[in-house]
Design a protein around this motif. Structure first.
Motif, short mmCIF file in Angstrom:
data_model
loop_
_atom_site.label_atom_id
_atom_site.label_comp_id
_atom_site.label_asym_id
_atom_site.label_seq_id
_atom_site.Cartn_x
_atom_site.Cartn_y
_atom_site.Cartn_z
N SER A 94 35.10 46.21 41.12
CA SER A 94 36.20 46.66 40.26
C SER A 94 37.51 46.01 40.68
O SER A 94 38.33 45.61 39.83
N SER A 107 37.72 42.56 39.32
CA SER A 107 37.95 42.49 37.88
C SER A 107 39.38 42.82 37.49
O SER A 107 39.80 42.50 36.36
N THR A 108 40.16 43.45 38.37
CA THR A 108 41.53 43.83 38.03
C THR A 108 42.55 42.74 38.33
O THR A 108 43.75 42.92 38.08
N ASP A 158 51.75 46.62 44.41
CA ASP A 158 50.89 47.30 43.44
C ASP A 158 51.76 48.28 42.66
O ASP A 158 52.99 48.21 42.71
N SER A 175 41.74 48.10 46.74
CA SER A 175 43.10 48.10 46.20
C SER A 175 43.92 46.90 46.66
O SER A 175 45.03 46.68 46.16
N ALA A 198 43.59 42.56 44.07
CA ALA A 198 44.49 42.05 43.03
C ALA A 198 45.89 41.76 43.58
O ALA A 198 46.46 40.70 43.28
#
Length: 204
Positions: free
Chosen positions: A8, A11-12, A76, A94, A97
């Motif tokens: 995930s 993909s972000t 972020d 986290s 990205a």
């Protein structure tokens, strides 16, 4: 293997920014592995000890292992912090990205491992990756990755074709900056990093 949370995080990632004037993106085919070394993969809140970018150029058969400072500035939705602080607060997923944005290089995959794993890899360095797989039973038991077994083997084959001993060890180009709170953090010089690993080239 096949960690959904890390997948995930992959993909972000946002698209990379356009190169600075005078530079253009390379046409080479790259695989970029974000390698995060921790004290214990099985812990619910492991401590980040090291961050590296393994950049593999399949076109030129070259590879770089770039050391990323743990105090690199990332951002972020909660604001700016260092990579180490973000990892401690929210975990590996986290960090993917925000670190990709800080480097302006998207990670193809991420690998979270212990230093013990890399000690074993270094010990087998001159034997090549095939010997690593043949001789080190259970070597990959202390890793977490978004990759499936077949994807990991594809990466292993690519590294083998380049040669483990041919990986070029570099430090990410970075500058120290005031963090506005009495301390400092590092900011990656993105164009220099792109030139270093070959994702960018001067405009012809």
């Amino acid at each position: 293997m096949g960690d959904a949370g890390l997948g995930s995080g992959i993909s972000t990632q946002a698209e990379t920014l356009d190169p600075d004037e005078g530079y253009e993106a390379s046409d080479d085919v790259f695989t970029h592995i974000l390698v995060l070394t921790v004290d214990d993969v099985r812990k619910s809140a492991p401590t980040l000890q090291r961050a590296q970018l393994l950049s593999l150029d399949a076109t030129k058969r070259k590879g770089y292992l770039v050391e990323i400072p743990l105090d690199v500035r990332v951002e972020d939705a909660s604001g700016a912090s260092t990579l180490q602080e973000l990892f401690a607060a929210k975990g590996a997923q986290s960090c993917i990205a925000p670190l990709a944005a800080a480097c302006n290089i998207r990670a193809t995959h991420v690998l979270v491992a212990t230093d013990e794993l890399w000690d074993q890899v270094r010990g087998l360095r001159n034997s090549g990756v095939s010997a690593l797989l043949d001789s080190a039973s259970g070597l990959f038991s202390n890793i977490s990755t978004d990759m499936s077994t077949s994807q990991l083997l594809d990466v292993v084959e690519l590294v083998q074709s380049i040669g483990v001993e041919n990986l070029d060890l570099k430090d990410a180009p970075a500058d120290a900056e005031d963090d506005g709170d009495g301390g400092s953090w590092s900011r990656i010089r993105q164009t220099e990093l792109g030139l270093l690993v070959g994702t960018l080239r001067p405009t012809s």
